[in-house]
Scaffold this active site. Sequence first.
Site, PDB file in Angstrom:
ATOM      1  N   ARG A   1     -37.199  39.034  24.283  1.00 44.56           N
ATOM      2  CA  ARG A   1     -38.298  39.858  24.811  1.00 44.56           C
ATOM      3  C   ARG A   1     -39.072  40.455  23.642  1.00 44.56           C
ATOM      4  O   ARG A   1     -38.692  40.289  22.484  1.00 44.56           O
ATOM      5  CB  ARG A   1     -37.721  40.991  25.653  1.00 44.56           C
ATOM      6  CG  ARG A   1     -36.728  41.817  24.841  1.00 44.56           C
ATOM      7  CD  ARG A   1     -36.316  43.097  25.514  1.00 44.56           C
ATOM      8  NE  ARG A   1     -35.148  43.675  24.893  1.00 44.56           N
ATOM      9  CZ  ARG A   1     -35.146  44.425  23.803  1.00 44.56           C
ATOM     10  NH1 ARG A   1     -36.278  44.679  23.175  1.00 44.56           N
ATOM     11  NH2 ARG A   1     -34.032  44.906  23.308  1.00 44.56           N
TER      12      ARG A   1
ATOM     13  N   ARG B   1     -40.266  56.526  16.052  1.00 37.93           N
ATOM     14  CA  ARG B   1     -40.153  56.684  17.506  1.00 37.93           C
ATOM     15  C   ARG B   1     -40.129  58.174  17.797  1.00 37.93           C
ATOM     16  O   ARG B   1     -39.236  58.889  17.337  1.00 37.93           O
ATOM     17  CB  ARG B   1     -38.848  56.072  18.014  1.00 37.93           C
ATOM     18  CG  ARG B   1     -38.779  54.583  17.833  1.00 37.93           C
ATOM     19  CD  ARG B   1     -37.594  54.027  18.604  1.00 37.93           C
ATOM     20  NE  ARG B   1     -37.417  52.617  18.307  1.00 37.93           N
ATOM     21  CZ  ARG B   1     -36.688  51.789  19.045  1.00 37.93           C
ATOM     22  NH1 ARG B   1     -36.059  52.242  20.123  1.00 37.93           N
ATOM     23  NH2 ARG B   1     -36.563  50.526  18.726  1.00 37.93           N
TER      24      ARG B   1
ATOM     25  N   GLU C   1     -31.363  39.266  15.675  1.00 38.03           N
ATOM     26  CA  GLU C   1     -30.848  40.417  14.938  1.00 38.03           C
ATOM     27  C   GLU C   1     -29.659  40.029  14.064  1.00 38.03           C
ATOM     28  O   GLU C   1     -28.750  39.325  14.520  1.00 38.03           O
ATOM     29  CB  GLU C   1     -30.404  41.522  15.910  1.00 38.03           C
ATOM     30  CG  GLU C   1     -31.548  42.082  16.732  1.00 38.03           C
ATOM     31  CD  GLU C   1     -31.183  43.353  17.500  1.00 38.03           C
ATOM     32  OE1 GLU C   1     -32.094  44.128  17.806  1.00 38.03           O
ATOM     33  OE2 GLU C   1     -29.984  43.563  17.793  1.00 38.03           O
TER      34      GLU C   1
ATOM     35  N   VAL D   1     -39.492  47.172  20.973  1.00 44.17           N
ATOM     36  CA  VAL D   1     -40.197  48.444  20.784  1.00 44.17           C
ATOM     37  C   VAL D   1     -40.941  48.442  19.439  1.00 44.17           C
ATOM     38  O   VAL D   1     -42.094  48.870  19.343  1.00 44.17           O
ATOM     39  CB  VAL D   1     -39.192  49.621  20.807  1.00 44.17           C
ATOM     40  CG1 VAL D   1     -39.871  50.933  20.459  1.00 44.17           C
ATOM     41  CG2 VAL D   1     -38.484  49.712  22.152  1.00 44.17           C
TER      42      VAL D   1
ATOM     43  N   HIS E   1     -26.495  53.706  17.714  1.00 46.14           N
ATOM     44  CA  HIS E   1     -27.043  52.361  17.930  1.00 46.14           C
ATOM     45  C   HIS E   1     -28.477  52.370  18.445  1.00 46.14           C
ATOM     46  O   HIS E   1     -28.997  51.335  18.840  1.00 46.14           O
ATOM     47  CB  HIS E   1     -26.156  51.531  18.871  1.00 46.14           C
ATOM     48  CG  HIS E   1     -24.742  51.411  18.388  1.00 46.14           C
ATOM     49  ND1 HIS E   1     -24.437  50.996  17.111  1.00 46.14           N
ATOM     50  CD2 HIS E   1     -23.560  51.655  18.988  1.00 46.14           C
ATOM     51  CE1 HIS E   1     -23.128  50.999  16.949  1.00 46.14           C
ATOM     52  NE2 HIS E   1     -22.572  51.393  18.071  1.00 46.14           N
TER      53      HIS E   1
ATOM     54  N   LYS F   1     -32.371  52.813  17.502  1.00 45.64           N
ATOM     55  CA  LYS F   1     -33.235  52.821  16.319  1.00 45.64           C
ATOM     56  C   LYS F   1     -34.111  54.072  16.324  1.00 45.64           C
ATOM     57  O   LYS F   1     -34.603  54.485  17.375  1.00 45.64           O
ATOM     58  CB  LYS F   1     -34.105  51.561  16.317  1.00 45.64           C
ATOM     59  CG  LYS F   1     -33.257  50.291  16.206  1.00 45.64           C
ATOM     60  CD  LYS F   1     -33.997  49.040  16.612  1.00 45.64           C
ATOM     61  CE  LYS F   1     -33.045  47.853  16.645  1.00 45.64           C
ATOM     62  NZ  LYS F   1     -33.621  46.681  17.316  1.00 45.64           N
TER      63      LYS F   1
ATOM     64  N   GLU G   1     -27.109  39.455  17.547  1.00 49.15           N
ATOM     65  CA  GLU G   1     -27.582  39.106  18.886  1.00 49.15           C
ATOM     66  C   GLU G   1     -29.045  38.690  18.850  1.00 49.15           C
ATOM     67  O   GLU G   1     -29.735  38.902  17.853  1.00 49.15           O
ATOM     68  CB  GLU G   1     -27.366  40.242  19.888  1.00 49.15           C
ATOM     69  CG  GLU G   1     -28.192  41.482  19.643  1.00 49.15           C
ATOM     70  CD  GLU G   1     -28.016  42.514  20.765  1.00 49.15           C
ATOM     71  OE1 GLU G   1     -27.523  42.177  21.855  1.00 49.15           O
ATOM     72  OE2 GLU G   1     -28.392  43.670  20.538  1.00 49.15           O
TER      73      GLU G   1
ATOM     74  N   LYS H   1     -15.134  40.034  12.036  1.00 48.40           N
ATOM     75  CA  LYS H   1     -14.901  40.789  10.802  1.00 48.40           C
ATOM     76  C   LYS H   1     -15.740  42.060  10.909  1.00 48.40           C
ATOM     77  O   LYS H   1     -16.891  42.028  11.337  1.00 48.40           O
ATOM     78  CB  LYS H   1     -15.363  39.937   9.625  1.00 48.40           C
ATOM     79  CG  LYS H   1     -15.381  40.662   8.302  1.00 48.40           C
ATOM     80  CD  LYS H   1     -14.158  40.306   7.480  1.00 48.40           C
ATOM     81  CE  LYS H   1     -14.012  41.242   6.286  1.00 48.40           C
ATOM     82  NZ  LYS H   1     -12.684  41.856   6.196  1.00 48.40           N
ATOM     83  N   TYR H   2     -15.169  43.195  10.525  1.00 45.74           N
ATOM     84  CA  TYR H   2     -15.923  44.448  10.553  1.00 45.74           C
ATOM     85  C   TYR H   2     -16.632  44.629   9.208  1.00 45.74           C
ATOM     86  O   TYR H   2     -15.988  44.643   8.157  1.00 45.74           O
ATOM     87  CB  TYR H   2     -14.978  45.621  10.827  1.00 45.74           C
ATOM     88  CG  TYR H   2     -15.697  46.946  10.819  1.00 45.74           C
ATOM     89  CD1 TYR H   2     -16.576  47.288  11.843  1.00 45.74           C
ATOM     90  CD2 TYR H   2     -15.510  47.851   9.778  1.00 45.74           C
ATOM     91  CE1 TYR H   2     -17.247  48.500  11.828  1.00 45.74           C
ATOM     92  CE2 TYR H   2     -16.174  49.066   9.755  1.00 45.74           C
ATOM     93  CZ  TYR H   2     -17.051  49.384  10.787  1.00 45.74           C
ATOM     94  OH  TYR H   2     -17.713  50.577  10.769  1.00 45.74           O
TER      95      TYR H   2
HETATM   96  P1  ADP Z   1     -24.197  46.158  21.704  1.00 50.04           P
HETATM   97  O1  ADP Z   1     -24.808  45.098  22.552  1.00 50.04           O
HETATM   98  O2  ADP Z   1     -23.024  46.841  22.347  1.00 50.04           O
HETATM   99  O3  ADP Z   1     -25.209  47.115  21.172  1.00 50.04           O
HETATM  100  P2  ADP Z   1     -24.065  44.668  19.178  1.00 50.04           P
HETATM  101  O4  ADP Z   1     -23.304  43.423  18.946  1.00 50.04           O
HETATM  102  O5  ADP Z   1     -25.551  44.574  19.184  1.00 50.04           O
HETATM  103  O6  ADP Z   1     -23.498  45.373  20.501  1.00 50.04           O
HETATM  104  O7  ADP Z   1     -23.622  45.718  18.110  1.00 50.04           O
HETATM  105  C1  ADP Z   1     -24.051  47.039  18.175  1.00 50.04           C
HETATM  106  C2  ADP Z   1     -23.912  47.686  16.836  1.00 50.04           C
HETATM  107  O8  ADP Z   1     -22.543  47.711  16.411  1.00 50.04           O
HETATM  108  C3  ADP Z   1     -24.656  46.969  15.705  1.00 50.04           C
HETATM  109  O9  ADP Z   1     -26.004  47.335  15.645  1.00 50.04           O
HETATM  110  C4  ADP Z   1     -23.870  47.454  14.515  1.00 50.04           C
HETATM  111  O10 ADP Z   1     -24.283  48.769  14.228  1.00 50.04           O
HETATM  112  C5  ADP Z   1     -22.455  47.496  15.020  1.00 50.04           C
HETATM  113  N1  ADP Z   1     -21.743  46.230  14.778  1.00 50.04           N
HETATM  114  C6  ADP Z   1     -21.748  45.121  15.564  1.00 50.04           C
HETATM  115  N2  ADP Z   1     -20.994  44.135  15.028  1.00 50.04           N
HETATM  116  C7  ADP Z   1     -20.517  44.624  13.853  1.00 50.04           C
HETATM  117  C8  ADP Z   1     -19.659  44.095  12.832  1.00 50.04           C
HETATM  118  N3  ADP Z   1     -19.146  42.867  12.894  1.00 50.04           N
HETATM  119  N4  ADP Z   1     -19.385  44.889  11.769  1.00 50.04           N
HETATM  120  C9  ADP Z   1     -19.871  46.156  11.691  1.00 50.04           C
HETATM  121  N5  ADP Z   1     -20.669  46.716  12.627  1.00 50.04           N
HETATM  122  C10 ADP Z   1     -20.995  45.964  13.701  1.00 50.04           C
END
Ligand code: ADP
Length: 448
Positions: free
Chosen positions: A292, A338, A276, A295, A236, A238, A288, A202-203
């Site tokens: 580790r 940062r 996270e 930062v 993406h 921080k 995720e 879901k987005y």
């Molecule tokens: P990556 O490993 O490519 O960085 P992530 O799963 O950590 O992938 O997601 C990266 C970023 O994408 C997240 O920090 C968030 O900003 C956005 N994102 C990931 N999943 C969703 C979701 N289901 N809905 C909205 N944004 C998302």
Amino acid sequence: MPITRILIANRGEIALRIHRAAHEMGIETVAVHSTADADAMHVRLADHAVCIGPPAAGESYLNIANIISAAELSHADAIHPGYGFLSENARFAEIVEAHEVIWIGPKPEHIRTMGDKVAAKKSAGELGLPLVPGSDGAVETIEEAKKVAAEIGYPVLVKAASGGGGRGMKVVPEEGQLESLMSQAKTEAKNAFGDDTVYIEKYLGNPRHIEFQIFGDGRGNAIHLGERDCSLQRRHQKVLEEAPSPVLSQEERMRMGGICADAMAKMGYRGAGTIEFLWENGEFYFIEMNTRLQVEHPVTEAITGVDLVREQIRIADGKDLSCSQDDIEFSGHAIECRINAEDPFTFAPSPGKISHYHAAGGMHVRVDSGLYAGYSIPPYYDSMIAKLIVYGRTRERCIMRLRRALGEMVIEGVKTSIPLHQELLEQDDVLSGDYSIKWLEDWLKTRG
Ligand code: ADP
């Protein structure tokens, strides 16, 4: 035999950070460095130093054979990987352990599981962490994708199982575009990671990024040290992080932190980790786990008083956690900026020689950096050159102090992101804590 000499398989501020914790524990350090880093502060401060290759990270900081040789040559009995580079490389962890060197990190099998997004999500679900609604693992066919998407409702996100840095990720607004966007995501994933496995989620429209710091002893005990809010991101990455999150109550913190700690206890997780989540309308959704040190770990240190690197070393050494959950008290507020060597408007990297350097100081101000006047920032590595971490009894006082400290920092000779932070700390939404992961990029579009 307790650890007596740690090889630090990293560079820059994090290598210094680890060196400092080790020295406070009476442990010697071995720095490794590329030829480009021979004059770096992490090399100067360490007790021993070994050159591990040419500037390119692939031939030095990612060169497993050279790092293992350096450990043997220098008689290091443990390796700390820091963050980035080899820190989440399960094979490296296994090789370190196979050489009877202590790996200051999680068990290799946990690094491996959490490094695979589909496996990580499955494992997180089994451990009781709340997930973003979506497919049960990989999605093979378009029919399957349509079925899942219809169930969870549009918009949906197609994500690459081997993803990283947002690549292989596509937002699908409605069913008509699913087939073409899914095939684009697969192609992108195949090209970037050599694996076209995708899954669907879901987005979430406007979430915050909230992560929990956890620690396990590898024997079934685990604690949490509360959360960090890292919603202010560009691409993406921080930019500024704070603890606690402006939107969580102490009750929500302890409830969610408890769920994370229980999950880690059940897993038998060892060492430091970060879980996270995206957070929207009071709900957490696992995205995720980073196996580790992060930062942004100093903001947690500032509000809990716990030295996270010291804990990592203790646990790797087979000791118990130095504190129980009941010992952890959260007090005050901390923010980290940062500071990158980059243009504060175009974000173009700005490596080069530092002509003048003066770090901010005063009460509750911490600067983690390997900079010094005369140092040349090499162009080969990450552009982050310093972290400014400021503590205050309240969020408001923390922000006042942070503005003061940013004004004191002198880094001349290169462009830095200090002006960006100063501008950010004048924005009403930042001052009120009212921002999501979209906020910074939206704001940058409107910035004059
Ligand atoms: P990556 O490993 O490519 O960085 P992530 O799963 O950590 O992938 O997601 C990266 C970023 O994408 C997240 O920090 C968030 O900003 C956005 N994102 C990931 N999943 C969703 C979701 N289901 N809905 C909205 N944004 C998302």
